[in-house]
Write an enzyme that holds these catalytic residues in place. Structure first.
Site, PDB file in Angstrom:
ATOM      1  N   ARG A  65      99.939 143.598  32.167  1.00 28.40           N
ATOM      2  CA  ARG A  65     100.551 142.732  31.176  1.00 28.40           C
ATOM      3  C   ARG A  65     100.121 141.145  31.215  1.00 28.40           C
ATOM      4  O   ARG A  65      99.894 140.805  32.272  1.00 28.40           O
ATOM      5  CB  ARG A  65     102.003 142.781  30.812  1.00 28.40           C
ATOM      6  CG  ARG A  65     102.797 142.082  31.966  1.00 28.40           C
ATOM      7  CD  ARG A  65     104.426 142.494  31.538  1.00 28.40           C
ATOM      8  NE  ARG A  65     105.057 141.594  32.556  1.00 28.40           N
ATOM      9  CZ  ARG A  65     106.503 141.649  32.699  1.00 28.40           C
ATOM     10  NH1 ARG A  65     107.170 142.408  31.631  1.00 28.40           N
ATOM     11  NH2 ARG A  65     107.131 141.126  33.643  1.00 28.40           N
ATOM     12  N   GLU A  97     108.447 135.444  28.609  1.00 30.01           N
ATOM     13  CA  GLU A  97     108.354 135.139  30.227  1.00 30.01           C
ATOM     14  C   GLU A  97     107.167 134.375  30.292  1.00 30.01           C
ATOM     15  O   GLU A  97     106.239 135.044  31.130  1.00 30.01           O
ATOM     16  CB  GLU A  97     108.653 136.369  31.127  1.00 30.01           C
ATOM     17  CG  GLU A  97     110.077 136.916  30.950  1.00 30.01           C
ATOM     18  CD  GLU A  97     110.123 137.825  32.320  1.00 30.01           C
ATOM     19  OE1 GLU A  97     111.608 137.932  32.698  1.00 30.01           O
ATOM     20  OE2 GLU A  97     109.236 138.407  32.609  1.00 30.01           O
ATOM     21  N   GLU A 152     117.848 138.185  30.060  1.00 30.83           N
ATOM     22  CA  GLU A 152     117.606 139.688  30.808  1.00 30.83           C
ATOM     23  C   GLU A 152     118.420 139.511  32.346  1.00 30.83           C
ATOM     24  O   GLU A 152     118.356 138.264  32.901  1.00 30.83           O
ATOM     25  CB  GLU A 152     116.103 139.504  31.337  1.00 30.83           C
ATOM     26  CG  GLU A 152     115.275 140.178  30.226  1.00 30.83           C
ATOM     27  CD  GLU A 152     113.648 140.356  30.734  1.00 30.83           C
ATOM     28  OE1 GLU A 152     113.677 140.473  31.717  1.00 30.83           O
ATOM     29  OE2 GLU A 152     112.983 140.325  29.782  1.00 30.83           O
ATOM     30  N   TRP A 196     110.891 145.680  41.519  1.00 26.43           N
ATOM     31  CA  TRP A 196     109.569 145.099  42.092  1.00 26.43           C
ATOM     32  C   TRP A 196     110.022 144.355  43.374  1.00 26.43           C
ATOM     33  O   TRP A 196     108.935 143.707  43.909  1.00 26.43           O
ATOM     34  CB  TRP A 196     109.285 143.741  41.052  1.00 26.43           C
ATOM     35  CG  TRP A 196     110.689 143.247  40.425  1.00 26.43           C
ATOM     36  CD1 TRP A 196     111.078 143.676  39.401  1.00 26.43           C
ATOM     37  CD2 TRP A 196     111.382 142.283  40.647  1.00 26.43           C
ATOM     38  NE1 TRP A 196     111.947 142.831  38.733  1.00 26.43           N
ATOM     39  CE2 TRP A 196     112.009 142.067  39.827  1.00 26.43           C
ATOM     40  CE3 TRP A 196     111.095 141.463  41.956  1.00 26.43           C
ATOM     41  CZ2 TRP A 196     113.050 140.778  39.965  1.00 26.43           C
ATOM     42  CZ3 TRP A 196     112.154 140.492  42.052  1.00 26.43           C
ATOM     43  CH2 TRP A 196     113.187 140.049  41.379  1.00 26.43           C
ATOM     44  N   GLU A 244     107.874 150.354  35.053  1.00 23.92           N
ATOM     45  CA  GLU A 244     109.470 149.808  35.202  1.00 23.92           C
ATOM     46  C   GLU A 244     110.233 150.782  34.953  1.00 23.92           C
ATOM     47  O   GLU A 244     111.590 150.792  34.646  1.00 23.92           O
ATOM     48  CB  GLU A 244     109.562 148.816  34.200  1.00 23.92           C
ATOM     49  CG  GLU A 244     109.054 147.425  34.385  1.00 23.92           C
ATOM     50  CD  GLU A 244     109.332 146.464  33.481  1.00 23.92           C
ATOM     51  OE1 GLU A 244     109.580 145.381  33.968  1.00 23.92           O
ATOM     52  OE2 GLU A 244     109.041 146.540  32.370  1.00 23.92           O
ATOM     53  N   LYS A 245     109.927 152.278  35.467  1.00 21.85           N
ATOM     54  CA  LYS A 245     110.698 153.378  35.196  1.00 21.85           C
ATOM     55  C   LYS A 245     111.795 153.447  36.250  1.00 21.85           C
ATOM     56  O   LYS A 245     112.875 154.075  35.797  1.00 21.85           O
ATOM     57  CB  LYS A 245     109.847 154.513  35.262  1.00 21.85           C
ATOM     58  CG  LYS A 245     108.973 155.052  36.664  1.00 21.85           C
ATOM     59  CD  LYS A 245     108.240 156.182  36.457  1.00 21.85           C
ATOM     60  CE  LYS A 245     107.551 156.307  37.765  1.00 21.85           C
ATOM     61  NZ  LYS A 245     106.203 155.393  37.581  1.00 21.85           N
ATOM     62  N   HIS A 259     113.310 150.766  37.164  1.00 20.19           N
ATOM     63  CA  HIS A 259     114.142 149.550  37.013  1.00 20.19           C
ATOM     64  C   HIS A 259     115.475 149.971  36.104  1.00 20.19           C
ATOM     65  O   HIS A 259     115.358 150.554  35.159  1.00 20.19           O
ATOM     66  CB  HIS A 259     113.593 148.335  36.041  1.00 20.19           C
ATOM     67  CG  HIS A 259     113.916 147.043  35.883  1.00 20.19           C
ATOM     68  ND1 HIS A 259     115.196 146.908  35.250  1.00 20.19           N
ATOM     69  CD2 HIS A 259     113.491 145.999  36.104  1.00 20.19           C
ATOM     70  CE1 HIS A 259     115.661 145.700  35.358  1.00 20.19           C
ATOM     71  NE2 HIS A 259     114.581 144.929  35.977  1.00 20.19           N
TER      72      HIS A 259
END
Length: 646
Positions: A117, A156, A312, A320, A360-361, A363
């Site tokens: 990203r 971000e 967030e 991470w 991000e699974k 997270h």
């Protein structure tokens, strides 16, 4: 937007509560279950569309908005407001294939690829053209939708690519420099290009500070930091301009990232209707709540004291870090209440439903992989109910009598190479903040050249590269009756990263009554006098003109030399601290007493904050505590809070 509270076109009088919602990752039948669970949890706002560009515009100029139409209607029917993102944070593959020159370039020349990203260079004309085109489509389509609460621009900014060294960046940098300096001679003077034969004869010769055989020019690097922050801000402003044109009544924000080095948020905040922040304290760090508190105070400061939104946070583990510990029971609630106590008008999470696939699974989310029959979702429901009971705090402010200076250019300059020692700017701030926080003192974060007149105590530490105007603003504090506390590595350089000759400090020499003969980094040492005990990291050969010596170095090469000084100026005083005392709290208490600022001695892990006629006493420790604050006693269980109406 003039309201003290977060602006709301719907007139919503509740705190924001919810999270990033990405239903495009799920079959349509899951959406109805999401609405049921959101209602149960008391969700009031969902952030949608953050990474949906490829879904919204699957081919150049062809838009698929039917799914987003359905989603907006569904949220509205459920009573959930939409914080609608512009989706520009992750360009689709077709755009990269059409314009590969969009891809950013690292300092060593590596071109970063599609597949993650933020794969765009901020100075790319093609990126901005396509991004603003998408923003206009969304604004025209949804500007009048009854679910729309706010615009969420990009996401971000700079998180992964805050510095791009491409040819587009080079051209942008040259234009920025020409505007800043006017002539190449002025640039040469500012950059000190007589050193190492770096003289330029035209702006066209100037490049970004790419990898060189030896260290890059410090002022060139500092200016590139400024330019890079401004270039990303220009991307944001281009999107905001479209939104203001098409939907002038809808408030606009983008999510900051706390003490993020890459962007000077003081220059960004004025473009937004309200400030929002993403913050992820490490559950394994027993003092993470202190940095979290300092970050909350920064967000309040960036908004000029107005409420802000925690956009967030994680309900439990992130994905991470090297080791991703979950939040133990109670921690997520405590950190959320900490934000409310320090000015937040909303508590949001990343994300609503934990992803099944992608990076991000693992997270955490408000609805975890385990589903609603889980600790995390039960805590999600409980927090929603508690926040609903605190809606009367929306829009209220807190007044601080103590300020700390935060200066991004100094941060960039302090952590460059070829410095006397490697020093963390945030740790400089945190050292002073920790001592004030432990004494229950609310702190406002302020810019170096900001308005300091309302503060009884102003602390400035590590503000290495200050302009003359900023130095003058600080120097005026004692004369009007305030306490100015100056830590080491402050005003050693000017805004061009040139050394201030004749003992550093500039005009602060007269205010403090000292000058510095030599910088003397220390690995360890000791103090005699005020704050007696061990010191670390730094020392200086301080020369006193007309200040009282409160502490001296004890032992070593600096033995007997001044370490902490105070120069009285009527009711005010200028304090200088030339090292990092282990017993800093003793000094802080003396400064607070001189300023007439009330304080309480709090146990480790406890904080006390007042907002809207309520005192929040938060116990972040794993043991129950008994604490007295301003004449009232509180018994607070472990990882729990007491909210006391005053």
């Amino acid at each position: 937007m003039t309201s003290s509270a977060i602006p709301t076109p719907s007139g919503m009088n509740r705190l924001w509560y919810g999270g990033d919602y990405n239903p495009e990752q799920w079959p349509r039948e899951v959406w109805d279950d999401d609405m049921r669970l959101m209602s149960r949890a008391g969700v009031t706002v969902a952030t949608i569309g953050v990474f949906s560009w490829a879904r919204l515009e699957p081919r150049d100029g062809e838009y698929d908005l039917a799914w987003l139409d359905d989603l907006m209607d569904l949220l509205h029917a459920t009573g959930v407001r939409a914080d609608l993102a512009t989706a520009t944070a992750s360009p689709p593959k077709w755009l990269i294939d059409k314009h590969p020159e969009i891809l950013p370039v690292t300092q060593d020349g590596t071109v970063l690829s599609h597949g993650g990203r933020q794969h765009y260079r901020p100075a790319s004309a093609a990126y901005r053209e396509h991004a603003t085109r998408l923003v206009r489509v969304l604004a025209e389509r949804y500007g009048d939708h009854p679910a729309l609460e706010a615009w969420h621009v990009n996401n971000e900014y700079g998180c992964h690519v805050s510095r791009d060294y491409s040819d587009d960046a080079a051209a942008g940098f040259r234009a920025w420099l020409a505007e800043r300096y006017g002539t190449i001679d002025a640039l040469n003077a500012a950059w000190g290009t007589a050193f190492w034969s770096q003289l330029y004869t035209s702006f066209d010769q100037v490049d970004p500070p790419r990898v060189t055989p030896a260290g890059t020019n410090p002022t060139q690097t500092l200016d590139f930091d400024r330019y890079s922050s401004d270039e990303l801000r220009a991307c944001m402003r281009a999107e905001i301009a479209v939104l203001r044109e098409v939907t002038p009544e809808i408030p606009v924000t983008t999510n900051f990232m706390g003490f993020f080095k890459g962007l000077d948020y003081w220059t960004w905040a004025g473009d937004l209707d309200f400030v929002t922040d993403d913050h992820y304290p490490d559950p394994e760090d027993p003092e993470a709540y202190v940095l979290a508190a300092m970050t909350r105070d920064l967000m309040r400061g960036l908004g000029g004291g107005r409420p802000w939104i925690l956009m967030e946070q994680a309900t439990s583990a992130v994905n991470w870090r090297d080791f991703n510990a979950p939040k133990p029971a109670g921690m997520h609630r405590l950190l959320s209440l900490q934000s409310v106590a320090r000015g937040a008008d909303g508590i949001m999470q990343f994300q609503w439903r934990q992803s099944k696939a992608g990076s991000e699974k693992f997270h955490s989310a408000m609805v975890p992989h385990a589903g609603e029959d889980s600790r995390v979702y039960r805590e999600t429901e409980a927090l929603g109910a508690e926040l609903a009971s605190l809606s009367h705090l929306r829009g209220t402010r807190s007044e601080a009598r103590v300020a700390m200076v935060v200066d991004w250019p100094s941060w960039w300059a302090l952590e460059q190479d070829s410095m006397p020692a490697r020093i963390s700017y945030v740790e400089q701030l945190l050292r002073w903040y920790r001592a004030l926080h432990r004494r229950g003192v609310l702190v406002d974060m302020v810019p170096a050249a900001g308005d300091l007149d309302g503060y009884d105590v102003v602390v400035v530490a590590g503000a290495l590269a200050l302009s003359d105007d900023a130095v003058a603003a600080l120097a005026a504090v004692p004369a009007r009756g305030g306490q100015l506390v100056v830590g080491y590595q402050t005003a050693v350089l000017d805004e061009h990263a040139h050394a201030r000759l004749g003992g550093y400090l500039g005009d602060l020499q007269q205010t403090l009554g000292v000058w510095i003969e030599e910088l003397w980094p220390l690995r360890s040492g000791a103090l005699a006098g005020v704050a007696a005990g061990p010191v670390s990291e730094w020392g200086e050969h301080v020369r006193v003109r007309d200040a009282e010596v409160l502490a001296t170095f004890s032992g070593g090469d600096l033995d007997g030399l001044p370490a902490i000084t105070r120069r009285a100026d009527g009711d005010g005083a200028g304090w200088y601290v030339a090292t990092a005392p282990g017993a800093l709290g003793e000094l802080v208490e003396r400064v607070l007493d001189d300023a007439g600022v009330a304080w309480s001695s709090l146990p480790a892990g406890v904080e006390a904050v007042e907002r809207g006629g309520h005192r929040f006493v938060l116990n972040h420790s794993a043991v129950p505590v008994e604490v007295e604050v301003a004449g009232r006693s509180y018994g607070v269980p472990s990882r729990d809070a007491v909210i006391d109406p005053l």
